[in-house]
Design a protein around this motif. Structure first.
Motif, mmCIF file in Angstrom:
data_model
loop_
_atom_site.group_PDB
_atom_site.id
_atom_site.type_symbol
_atom_site.label_atom_id
_atom_site.label_comp_id
_atom_site.label_asym_id
_atom_site.label_seq_id
_atom_site.Cartn_x
_atom_site.Cartn_y
_atom_site.Cartn_z
ATOM 1 N N ARG A 13 70.403 16.404 72.095
ATOM 2 C CA ARG A 13 69.286 16.293 72.910
ATOM 3 C C ARG A 13 68.138 17.149 72.370
ATOM 4 N NH1 ARG A 13 71.761 17.900 78.882
ATOM 5 N NH2 ARG A 13 69.528 17.450 79.369
ATOM 6 N N GLU A 14 68.417 18.065 71.602
ATOM 7 C CA GLU A 14 67.240 18.821 70.912
ATOM 8 C C GLU A 14 66.612 17.965 69.942
ATOM 9 O OE1 GLU A 14 64.479 21.424 69.634
ATOM 10 O OE2 GLU A 14 65.488 21.384 71.465
ATOM 11 N N ALA A 15 67.402 17.035 69.285
ATOM 12 C CA ALA A 15 66.764 15.850 68.353
ATOM 13 C C ALA A 15 66.071 15.069 69.101
ATOM 14 C CB ALA A 15 67.895 15.395 67.340
ATOM 15 N N LEU A 16 66.247 14.739 70.022
ATOM 16 C CA LEU A 16 65.300 13.734 70.889
ATOM 17 C C LEU A 16 64.087 14.371 71.544
ATOM 18 C CD1 LEU A 16 68.099 11.538 73.004
ATOM 19 C CD2 LEU A 16 66.530 10.803 71.348
ATOM 20 N N ARG A 17 64.393 15.575 71.823
ATOM 21 C CA ARG A 17 63.157 16.443 72.272
ATOM 22 C C ARG A 17 62.265 16.756 71.452
ATOM 23 N NH1 ARG A 17 60.431 20.464 71.999
ATOM 24 N NH2 ARG A 17 61.787 21.208 70.299
ATOM 25 N N HIS A 18 62.505 16.823 70.027
ATOM 26 C CA HIS A 18 61.806 17.350 68.946
ATOM 27 C C HIS A 18 60.929 15.854 68.595
ATOM 28 C CE1 HIS A 18 60.451 18.920 65.182
ATOM 29 N NE2 HIS A 18 61.016 17.753 64.464
ATOM 30 N N VAL A 19 61.764 14.949 68.226
ATOM 31 C CA VAL A 19 61.275 13.598 67.834
ATOM 32 C C VAL A 19 60.308 12.992 69.001
ATOM 33 C CG1 VAL A 19 61.712 11.256 67.217
ATOM 34 C CG2 VAL A 19 63.007 13.039 66.303
ATOM 35 N N GLY A 20 60.687 13.052 70.180
ATOM 36 C CA GLY A 20 59.939 12.872 71.462
ATOM 37 C C GLY A 20 58.797 13.408 71.399
ATOM 38 N N ASP A 21 58.470 14.697 71.079
ATOM 39 C CA ASP A 21 57.345 15.342 71.010
ATOM 40 C C ASP A 21 56.175 14.875 69.833
ATOM 41 O OD1 ASP A 21 55.589 17.653 72.234
ATOM 42 O OD2 ASP A 21 55.790 18.557 70.238
ATOM 43 N N TRP A 22 56.706 14.477 68.777
ATOM 44 C CA TRP A 22 55.761 13.927 67.950
ATOM 45 C C TRP A 22 55.370 12.396 68.432
ATOM 46 C CZ3 TRP A 22 53.398 16.685 64.912
ATOM 47 C CH2 TRP A 22 53.912 18.125 64.457
ATOM 48 N N LEU A 23 56.320 11.574 68.914
ATOM 49 C CA LEU A 23 56.121 10.213 69.604
ATOM 50 C C LEU A 23 54.918 10.419 70.384
ATOM 51 C CD1 LEU A 23 56.708 7.288 69.603
ATOM 52 C CD2 LEU A 23 58.361 7.636 71.153
ATOM 53 N N GLY A 24 55.186 11.428 71.549
ATOM 54 C CA GLY A 24 54.076 11.745 72.531
ATOM 55 C C GLY A 24 52.633 12.101 72.085
ATOM 56 N N ILE A 25 52.737 12.648 70.800
ATOM 57 C CA ILE A 25 51.351 13.191 70.185
ATOM 58 C C ILE A 25 50.611 11.734 69.703
ATOM 59 C CG2 ILE A 25 50.085 14.029 68.175
ATOM 60 C CD1 ILE A 25 52.294 16.289 68.585
ATOM 61 N N GLY A 26 51.490 10.965 68.914
ATOM 62 C CA GLY A 26 51.132 9.437 68.539
ATOM 63 C C GLY A 26 50.692 8.791 69.698
ATOM 64 N N VAL A 27 51.410 8.648 70.716
ATOM 65 C CA VAL A 27 50.979 7.604 71.760
ATOM 66 C C VAL A 27 49.703 8.294 72.664
ATOM 67 C CG1 VAL A 27 51.814 6.999 74.276
ATOM 68 C CG2 VAL A 27 53.582 6.815 72.254
ATOM 69 N N ALA A 28 49.741 9.357 72.899
ATOM 70 C CA ALA A 28 48.554 9.995 73.379
ATOM 71 C C ALA A 28 47.122 9.948 72.691
ATOM 72 C CB ALA A 28 48.833 11.595 73.455
ATOM 73 N N ASN A 29 47.428 9.859 71.265
ATOM 74 C CA ASN A 29 46.246 9.312 70.401
ATOM 75 C C ASN A 29 45.811 7.957 70.720
ATOM 76 O OD1 ASN A 29 45.645 11.955 69.153
ATOM 77 N ND2 ASN A 29 47.383 11.694 67.525
ATOM 78 N N LEU A 30 46.826 7.365 70.830
ATOM 79 C CA LEU A 30 46.521 5.534 70.854
ATOM 80 C C LEU A 30 46.050 5.307 72.524
ATOM 81 C CD1 LEU A 30 49.714 4.256 69.182
ATOM 82 C CD2 LEU A 30 47.422 4.219 68.310
ATOM 83 N N ILE A 31 46.403 6.202 73.340
ATOM 84 C CA ILE A 31 45.966 5.992 74.665
ATOM 85 C C ILE A 31 44.546 6.487 74.662
ATOM 86 C CG2 ILE A 31 46.055 6.584 77.141
ATOM 87 C CD1 ILE A 31 49.200 6.694 76.731
ATOM 88 N N ASN A 32 44.091 7.373 74.081
ATOM 89 C CA ASN A 32 42.737 7.937 73.904
ATOM 90 C C ASN A 32 41.835 7.009 73.376
ATOM 91 O OD1 ASN A 32 42.848 10.296 75.691
ATOM 92 N ND2 ASN A 32 43.653 11.492 73.916
ATOM 93 N N LEU A 33 42.492 6.165 72.351
ATOM 94 C CA LEU A 33 41.701 5.422 71.382
ATOM 95 C C LEU A 33 41.330 4.112 72.102
ATOM 96 C CD1 LEU A 33 43.033 6.039 67.737
ATOM 97 C CD2 LEU A 33 40.476 6.202 68.444
ATOM 98 N N PHE A 34 42.492 3.477 72.766
ATOM 99 C CA PHE A 34 42.394 2.042 73.128
ATOM 100 C C PHE A 34 42.507 1.911 74.647
ATOM 101 C CE2 PHE A 34 43.995 2.083 68.478
ATOM 102 C CZ PHE A 34 42.982 1.230 68.236
ATOM 103 N N ASN A 35 42.764 2.928 75.533
ATOM 104 C CA ASN A 35 42.738 2.684 76.946
ATOM 105 C C ASN A 35 43.784 1.530 77.344
ATOM 106 O OD1 ASN A 35 42.410 3.274 79.655
ATOM 107 N ND2 ASN A 35 40.415 1.834 79.490
ATOM 108 N N PRO A 36 44.956 1.433 76.979
ATOM 109 C CA PRO A 36 45.703 0.228 77.248
ATOM 110 C C PRO A 36 46.084 0.398 78.646
ATOM 111 C CG PRO A 36 47.155 1.821 75.972
ATOM 112 C CD PRO A 36 45.699 2.289 75.931
ATOM 113 N N GLY A 37 46.559 -0.812 79.140
ATOM 114 C CA GLY A 37 47.237 -0.843 80.460
ATOM 115 C C GLY A 37 48.649 -0.436 80.190
ATOM 116 N N MET A 38 49.033 -0.738 79.148
ATOM 117 C CA MET A 38 50.787 -0.351 78.972
ATOM 118 C C MET A 38 51.103 -0.115 77.626
ATOM 119 S SD MET A 38 53.971 -3.197 79.799
ATOM 120 C CE MET A 38 53.554 -3.079 81.481
ATOM 121 N N VAL A 39 52.091 0.849 77.160
ATOM 122 C CA VAL A 39 52.531 0.975 75.906
ATOM 123 C C VAL A 39 54.022 0.681 76.090
ATOM 124 C CG1 VAL A 39 53.279 2.727 74.238
ATOM 125 C CG2 VAL A 39 51.035 3.006 75.669
ATOM 126 N N VAL A 40 54.437 -0.461 75.077
ATOM 127 C CA VAL A 40 55.670 -0.861 75.128
ATOM 128 C C VAL A 40 56.385 -0.232 73.864
ATOM 129 C CG1 VAL A 40 57.104 -3.315 75.176
ATOM 130 C CG2 VAL A 40 54.918 -3.023 76.157
#
Length: 393
Positions: free
Chosen positions: A301-328
């Motif tokens: 669970r801690e591994a998923l939390r740790h990796v998920g935080d970095w994934l969230g940073i990447g997704v946040a940057n992409l949403i700010n850049l491209f304003n998508p309707g969906m991330v798949v």
């Protein structure tokens, strides 16, 4: 010439409608395309004559009057060969017009370094088997392949495939030669093709702007803007896995940099965070961690939390850049994302501009592990759908 171009464009549009949406009646096609029924009738007659569609009376419309004929793609007669080359598997399929997978073959791909001859040998054998197994009346109209690397548009050259060391490998040309069908092999990056597949047939149908993230050993990306793939100047765009998210103490990446998104959220990052030994790898190892996390294992669970935080940073940057309707989320991320969703959403809430996060949806790939294979098939159908009346069938 003008009338001929209009006719070609209308035929292309009509065939694309039934290819993507399945059987449609002539009346619906007339409304969709803004054409009168006589023009639709002329188009369907010509497409039926060359064997691309079939027309039939609907079984029961529930309406008074003469029913409008149903137009369906000739899936059993018109097909393409589609190939998907991932880090750990090789897949080949015969895909009928309309997107239906009619037959398929699959094999394990060992992680053995540069392996162009072995990959081509397996895929060519599968392709010939699928071609021979097709009905005698069926016609192969194209060949498409998805590869986990950077692909040069036009000739299917793999310029860079870091996970297994492919550099300037003539994949498309070699596969076409070994298949011996007299058809070019159109090759695309797996994440680009996965994005197009999810846009056309998966979670993103109807959306004009979406981001597809594909996890394998690393992370690839495909970005749809205004209904079109963002390819970049040389066709190598959307390498979101090499967006640096941890520049100061980041993990080493296969590209030679440090702190790339794929280095922080890819296969090895999750397995290392969960304390799994180096000899464990692949989807089964990833699923073992996510299954353990579901059962409450603290390290998983801690591994998923740790990796998920970095994934969230990447997704946040992409949403700010491209304003998508969906991330798949596709590939390995289909397994990882559910256990990391809270961290991803928290990063979006914390780091994305409010107006950009208002309507964005987060989804698992609706096509699952077949997203990239489906994208390869759509790539193979492109010449036919562009010029349906001039493609030999």
């Amino acid at each position: 010439m003008v009338q001929e171009e209009i006719r070609r464009r209308n035929a292309s549009t009509l065939l694309r409608h039934v290819h993507l949406d399945g059987p449609l009646c002539r009346a619906d096609l007339a409304v969709r395309m803004g054409l009168n029924r006589s023009t639709i009738r002329a188009l369907t007659t010509e497409l039926a004559r060359v064997g691309l569609i079939e027309e039939e009376s609907p079984s029961d419309t529930g309406r008074a009057g003469r029913p409008s004929l149903l137009v369906r793609p000739a899936s059993d007669r018109i097909y393409v060969l589609a190939f998907d080359v991932a880090v750990d598997r090789l897949v080949a399929a015969r895909v009928g017009l309309g997107g239906v997978i009619l037959d398929r073959r699959e094999a394990v791909r060992p992680r053995a370094g540069p392996d162009l001859p072995q990959v081509v040998e397996v895929l060519a054998r599968f392709g010939r088997q699928l071609h021979r197994a097709a009905p005698p009346s069926a016609t192969c109209v194209g060949v498409g392949a998805s590869y986990c690397g950077m692909i040069r548009p036009g000739d299917g050259m793999v310029r860079f495939g870091p996970d297994l060391g492919w550099v300037d490998q003539a994949f498309g040309a070699e596969l076409g030669r070994r298949l011996g069908l007299g058809l070019p092999v159109l090759v695309g990056n797996e994440a680009h093709l996965g994005a197009q597949a999810e846009h056309l047939r998966g979670a993103g149908v109807g959306l004009q702007n979406l981001i597809y993230l594909h996890g394998d050993v690393g992370v690839g990306g495909g970005i749809i803007v205004g209904g079109r793939l963002l390819g970049g100047d040389g066709g190598y765009g959307c390498e979101v896995g090499h967006m640096v998210v941890n520049p100061y103490d980041g993990r080493a990446c296969g590209c030679g940099s440090y702190g790339c998104l794929e280095a922080e959220v890819g296969e090895r990052a999750l397995l290392d965070a969960a304390g799994r030994p180096a000899e464990l790898f692949g989807r089964d190892a990833i699923r073992a961690v996510t299954d353990d996390a579901d059962r409450g294992d603290p390290a998983a669970r801690e591994a998923l939390r740790h990796v998920g935080d970095w994934l969230g940073i990447g997704v946040a940057n992409l949403i700010n850049l491209f304003n998508p309707g969906m991330v798949v989320f596709g590939g390995m991320l289909c397994d990882l994302y559910p256990g990391a969703a809270d961290q991803v959403r928290a990063r979006i809430a914390r780091n994305v501009l409010p107006v950009a996060r208002e309507h964005v949806k987060l989804r698992i790939a609706a096509l699952g592990d077949d997203a990239t294979l489906t994208g390869a098939a759509e790539l193979a159908f492109t010449p036919l759908l562009t010029n349906p009346l001039t493609t030999p069938t």
